[in-house]
Motif scaffolding. Structure first.
Motif, PDB file in Angstrom:
ATOM      1  N   PHE A  40      27.355  71.376  46.845  1.00  0.00           N
ATOM      2  CA  PHE A  40      27.996  70.390  45.970  1.00  0.00           C
ATOM      3  C   PHE A  40      26.553  69.792  45.013  1.00  0.00           C
ATOM      4  CE2 PHE A  40      31.192  69.621  49.118  1.00  0.00           C
ATOM      5  CZ  PHE A  40      32.153  69.637  48.413  1.00  0.00           C
ATOM      6  N   LEU A  41      25.544  69.611  45.436  1.00  0.00           N
ATOM      7  CA  LEU A  41      24.555  68.643  44.671  1.00  0.00           C
ATOM      8  C   LEU A  41      23.994  69.833  43.691  1.00  0.00           C
ATOM      9  CD1 LEU A  41      23.576  65.806  44.704  1.00  0.00           C
ATOM     10  CD2 LEU A  41      24.991  66.341  46.590  1.00  0.00           C
ATOM     11  N   ASP A  42      23.715  70.844  43.955  1.00  0.00           N
ATOM     12  CA  ASP A  42      23.031  71.745  43.056  1.00  0.00           C
ATOM     13  C   ASP A  42      24.024  72.203  41.974  1.00  0.00           C
ATOM     14  OD1 ASP A  42      20.502  71.375  43.880  1.00  0.00           O
ATOM     15  OD2 ASP A  42      20.450  73.750  45.147  1.00  0.00           O
ATOM     16  N   PRO A  43      25.081  72.467  42.329  1.00  0.00           N
ATOM     17  CA  PRO A  43      25.986  73.032  41.238  1.00  0.00           C
ATOM     18  C   PRO A  43      26.472  71.919  40.263  1.00  0.00           C
ATOM     19  CG  PRO A  43      26.843  74.028  43.298  1.00  0.00           C
ATOM     20  CD  PRO A  43      25.712  73.087  43.786  1.00  0.00           C
ATOM     21  N   ALA A  44      26.592  70.619  40.839  1.00  0.00           N
ATOM     22  CA  ALA A  44      27.079  69.512  40.057  1.00  0.00           C
ATOM     23  C   ALA A  44      26.078  69.122  39.093  1.00  0.00           C
ATOM     24  CB  ALA A  44      27.432  68.409  40.893  1.00  0.00           C
ATOM     25  N   VAL A  45      24.818  68.605  40.027  1.00  0.00           N
ATOM     26  CA  VAL A  45      23.887  68.120  39.095  1.00  0.00           C
ATOM     27  C   VAL A  45      23.098  69.073  38.322  1.00  0.00           C
ATOM     28  CG1 VAL A  45      21.434  66.680  39.378  1.00  0.00           C
ATOM     29  CG2 VAL A  45      23.211  66.279  40.851  1.00  0.00           C
ATOM     30  N   LYS A  46      22.561  70.294  38.602  1.00  0.00           N
ATOM     31  CA  LYS A  46      22.002  71.041  38.046  1.00  0.00           C
ATOM     32  C   LYS A  46      22.964  71.735  36.736  1.00  0.00           C
ATOM     33  CE  LYS A  46      18.166  72.605  41.377  1.00  0.00           C
ATOM     34  NZ  LYS A  46      17.773  73.507  42.085  1.00  0.00           N
ATOM     35  N   GLY A  47      23.854  72.084  37.294  1.00  0.00           N
ATOM     36  CA  GLY A  47      25.007  72.724  36.232  1.00  0.00           C
ATOM     37  C   GLY A  47      25.233  71.600  35.019  1.00  0.00           C
ATOM     38  N   ILE A  48      25.410  70.270  35.164  1.00  0.00           N
ATOM     39  CA  ILE A  48      25.243  69.406  34.064  1.00  0.00           C
ATOM     40  C   ILE A  48      24.073  69.475  33.083  1.00  0.00           C
ATOM     41  CG2 ILE A  48      25.372  66.836  33.259  1.00  0.00           C
ATOM     42  CD1 ILE A  48      27.790  66.624  35.104  1.00  0.00           C
ATOM     43  N   THR A  49      22.966  69.134  33.974  1.00  0.00           N
ATOM     44  CA  THR A  49      21.681  69.049  33.415  1.00  0.00           C
ATOM     45  C   THR A  49      21.227  70.206  32.569  1.00  0.00           C
ATOM     46  OG1 THR A  49      20.430  69.367  35.421  1.00  0.00           O
ATOM     47  CG2 THR A  49      20.933  67.004  34.577  1.00  0.00           C
ATOM     48  N   GLY A  50      21.474  71.429  33.214  1.00  0.00           N
ATOM     49  CA  GLY A  50      21.195  72.621  32.709  1.00  0.00           C
ATOM     50  C   GLY A  50      22.010  72.781  31.368  1.00  0.00           C
ATOM     51  N   LEU A  51      23.428  72.647  31.433  1.00  0.00           N
ATOM     52  CA  LEU A  51      24.230  72.978  30.178  1.00  0.00           C
ATOM     53  C   LEU A  51      23.736  71.985  29.258  1.00  0.00           C
ATOM     54  CD1 LEU A  51      26.687  73.670  28.985  1.00  0.00           C
ATOM     55  CD2 LEU A  51      28.036  71.833  30.091  1.00  0.00           C
ATOM     56  N   LEU A  52      23.209  70.869  29.324  1.00  0.00           N
ATOM     57  CA  LEU A  52      22.722  69.688  28.365  1.00  0.00           C
ATOM     58  C   LEU A  52      21.411  70.282  27.855  1.00  0.00           C
ATOM     59  CD1 LEU A  52      23.744  66.376  29.828  1.00  0.00           C
ATOM     60  CD2 LEU A  52      25.086  67.849  28.301  1.00  0.00           C
ATOM     61  N   LYS A  53      20.761  70.710  28.512  1.00  0.00           N
ATOM     62  CA  LYS A  53      19.489  71.269  28.211  1.00  0.00           C
ATOM     63  C   LYS A  53      19.482  72.576  27.258  1.00  0.00           C
ATOM     64  CE  LYS A  53      16.508  69.653  32.083  1.00  0.00           C
ATOM     65  NZ  LYS A  53      15.801  70.433  33.366  1.00  0.00           N
ATOM     66  N   SER A  54      20.523  73.416  27.720  1.00  0.00           N
ATOM     67  CA  SER A  54      20.844  74.693  26.848  1.00  0.00           C
ATOM     68  C   SER A  54      21.409  74.414  25.444  1.00  0.00           C
ATOM     69  CB  SER A  54      21.836  75.402  27.649  1.00  0.00           C
ATOM     70  OG  SER A  54      20.959  75.950  28.866  1.00  0.00           O
ATOM     71  N   ILE A  55      22.390  73.252  25.417  1.00  0.00           N
ATOM     72  CA  ILE A  55      22.930  73.106  24.372  1.00  0.00           C
ATOM     73  C   ILE A  55      21.970  72.272  23.359  1.00  0.00           C
ATOM     74  CG2 ILE A  55      24.589  71.199  23.243  1.00  0.00           C
ATOM     75  CD1 ILE A  55      26.201  71.387  25.788  1.00  0.00           C
ATOM     76  N   TRP A  57      21.018  60.139  46.993  1.00  0.00           N
ATOM     77  CA  TRP A  57      20.517  61.382  47.470  1.00  0.00           C
ATOM     78  C   TRP A  57      20.691  61.500  49.081  1.00  0.00           C
ATOM     79  CZ3 TRP A  57      19.937  66.260  45.446  1.00  0.00           C
ATOM     80  CH2 TRP A  57      19.831  66.050  44.224  1.00  0.00           C
ATOM     81  N   GLU A  58      20.241  60.534  49.665  1.00  0.00           N
ATOM     82  CA  GLU A  58      20.426  60.549  51.068  1.00  0.00           C
ATOM     83  C   GLU A  58      21.648  60.600  51.799  1.00  0.00           C
ATOM     84  OE1 GLU A  58      17.957  60.676  53.474  1.00  0.00           O
ATOM     85  OE2 GLU A  58      16.845  61.227  51.709  1.00  0.00           O
ATOM     86  N   ASP A  59      22.571  60.058  51.153  1.00  0.00           N
ATOM     87  CA  ASP A  59      24.103  60.203  51.472  1.00  0.00           C
ATOM     88  C   ASP A  59      24.677  61.645  51.405  1.00  0.00           C
ATOM     89  OD1 ASP A  59      24.660  57.317  52.103  1.00  0.00           O
ATOM     90  OD2 ASP A  59      24.386  57.128  49.812  1.00  0.00           O
ATOM     91  N   ALA A  60      24.025  62.330  50.284  1.00  0.00           N
ATOM     92  CA  ALA A  60      24.274  63.747  49.917  1.00  0.00           C
ATOM     93  C   ALA A  60      24.083  64.589  51.295  1.00  0.00           C
ATOM     94  CB  ALA A  60      23.843  64.282  48.755  1.00  0.00           C
ATOM     95  N   ARG A  61      23.141  64.308  51.715  1.00  0.00           N
ATOM     96  CA  ARG A  61      22.901  65.256  53.245  1.00  0.00           C
ATOM     97  C   ARG A  61      24.059  65.113  54.214  1.00  0.00           C
ATOM     98  NH1 ARG A  61      18.149  67.171  52.086  1.00  0.00           N
ATOM     99  NH2 ARG A  61      16.825  65.863  50.720  1.00  0.00           N
ATOM    100  N   VAL A  62      25.053  64.123  54.130  1.00  0.00           N
ATOM    101  CA  VAL A  62      26.038  64.005  54.786  1.00  0.00           C
ATOM    102  C   VAL A  62      27.248  64.584  54.394  1.00  0.00           C
ATOM    103  CG1 VAL A  62      27.509  62.297  56.393  1.00  0.00           C
ATOM    104  CG2 VAL A  62      25.335  61.449  55.663  1.00  0.00           C
ATOM    105  N   PRO A  63      27.682  65.722  55.012  1.00  0.00           N
ATOM    106  CA  PRO A  63      28.722  66.554  54.428  1.00  0.00           C
ATOM    107  C   PRO A  63      29.971  65.835  54.321  1.00  0.00           C
ATOM    108  CG  PRO A  63      27.833  67.588  56.471  1.00  0.00           C
ATOM    109  CD  PRO A  63      27.036  66.470  56.540  1.00  0.00           C
ATOM    110  N   GLU A  64      30.379  64.969  54.726  1.00  0.00           N
ATOM    111  CA  GLU A  64      31.381  64.071  54.485  1.00  0.00           C
ATOM    112  C   GLU A  64      31.361  63.512  53.051  1.00  0.00           C
ATOM    113  OE1 GLU A  64      31.578  65.116  58.468  1.00  0.00           O
ATOM    114  OE2 GLU A  64      30.396  64.050  57.311  1.00  0.00           O
ATOM    115  N   THR A  78      29.095  62.110  46.497  1.00  0.00           N
ATOM    116  CA  THR A  78      27.724  61.897  46.094  1.00  0.00           C
ATOM    117  C   THR A  78      27.463  62.671  44.753  1.00  0.00           C
ATOM    118  OG1 THR A  78      27.166  61.138  48.257  1.00  0.00           O
ATOM    119  CG2 THR A  78      25.217  61.780  46.574  1.00  0.00           C
ATOM    120  N   SER A  79      27.732  64.016  44.859  1.00  0.00           N
ATOM    121  CA  SER A  79      27.760  64.806  43.642  1.00  0.00           C
ATOM    122  C   SER A  79      28.303  64.352  42.418  1.00  0.00           C
ATOM    123  CB  SER A  79      28.337  66.026  43.875  1.00  0.00           C
ATOM    124  OG  SER A  79      29.603  66.163  43.980  1.00  0.00           O
TER     125      SER A  79
END
Length: 345
Positions: free
Chosen positions: A106-121, A160-167, A172-173
């Motif tokens: 969840f976290l990597d695809p969501a956060v890195k996906g958005i920030t990476g896209l914005l940087k590329s644009i 970020w701490e909440d993200a480590r809880v699967p539920e 959090t993402s």
């Protein structure tokens, strides 16, 4: 509602093109004369998206394979293509129930996906005027201490701490990815502006290119399961979310987020009303009496809370011009679209 930008046509990059919401966004973009490039994880999925469009619109639709949105530079090659893009609508973000690694799933695809896209644009697509991001009411609601009435000024409390809880990984993402997008805009000050659509539980007609009933979007699982008789003996709880929106309103919100100048720099809480599982069942029973023997008993308890939180969707009505499809119409059209699938007929 603000006046649309002078021309309604342009070239749009639509990420996550095979998703439920994205499929409806694609429809309204094509219906309104845009050229669209969708991203897909494989050629097979890309071909399926293109083939699902109306034959008369397929000439304005193509796809680009982006296997991993969280990878650095994932969108670079696509954004460099000619003719240049005018807009980006970013819907690509994971939402599934079988979480093995919360960060990876969840976290990597969501956060890195958005920030990476914005940087590329910013680096490769100077012609882009606006980026529209699909977020969620999960970035707004605080189930630990609900507001009496939610609007765009509210933020969910997850870290970020909440993200480590699967539920909590998904919710959090949504918070952290949206915050990362607004932070990028503030610090990098790119030439484009940003609009965010925060939609709640989304019902409505399933996409045409659906491969199977298992591929139905998560919000519509409950409707599917009711139709299949999976809740006949036990109506599942509605919680934690008691608000809904129809996918066609979500799609229209994205279209207006692209075309209405005043939408820039805003987030929009897109919600059509309240619901409960019992109220869904009651509508199905009334409109589809032939399905009655598959549904929970008529006297099943309605778990809709007396003190349910309210919502204020005034901003989406005034700026985006949304009028919102009724709950009954949304459920009726959802049921009919599922019944129309070959696999359940």
């Amino acid at each position: 509602m603000g006046e649309p930008i002078e021309t309604s046509k342009g070239k749009v990059l639509l990420t996550g093109g095979s998703g439920f919401i994205a499929s409806h966004i694609l429809d309204v973009l094509l219906d309104n004369g845009f050229e669209v490039v969708v991203t897909a994880r494989s050629d097979e999925k890309g071909d399926r998206i293109v083939e699902s469009a109306k034959p008369t619109q397929q000439g304005r639709l193509s796809y680009a394979v982006v296997k991993d949105v969280a990878k650095d530079g994932a969108f670079d090659d696509t954004l460099r293509t000619e003719p240049a893009f005018d807009y980006v609508v970013h819907t690509a973000s994971p939402y599934h129930l079988n979480v093995e690694d919360p960060i990876k799933d969840f976290l990597d695809p969501a956060v890195k996906g958005i920030t990476g896209l914005l940087k590329s644009i910013k680096a490769h697509a100077s012609t882009i005027k606006r980026v529209v991001i699909t977020s969620s009411s999960a970035a707004i609601l605080n189930p630990l201490n609900h507001a009496r009435v939610y609007d765009e000024t509210h933020w969910a409390p997850w870290t970020w701490e909440d993200a480590r809880v699967p539920e909590k990984a998904y919710i959090t993402s949504k918070v952290l990815s949206e915050k990362a997008a607004w932070s990028f805009m503030e610090t990098e000050k790119p030439n484009f502006d940003l609009t965010v659509i925060n939609c709640t539980f989304t019902f409505g007609p399933v996409q045409r290119s659906l491969s199977s009933l298992d591929a139905i979007n998560t919000s519509n699982h409950r409707v599917r399961d009711m139709i299949l008789g999976k809740m006949k003996d036990n109506l599942e709880p509605t919680a934690p979310v008691f608000t809904f929106v129809d996918v066609r309103d979500v799609a229209l919100a994205h279209l207006r987020a692209v075309t209405v100048p005043a939408a820039g720099g805003n987030r929009f809480y897109v919600v059509g009303g309240h619901f409960s599982n019992k109220r869904i069942v009651d509508i199905i029973r009334r409109l589809y009496p032939n399905l009655a023997d598959r549904l929970p008993p008529e006297n099943a308890q309605d778990d809709f809370p007396d003190d349910v939180y309210g919502f204020n969707n005034k901003k989406s009505r005034e700026i985006l011009g949304l009028e919102y499809i009724s709950f009954e119409r949304s459920i009726n059209d959802t049921v009919q679209s599922i019944l129309n699938l070959d696999s359940i007929s």
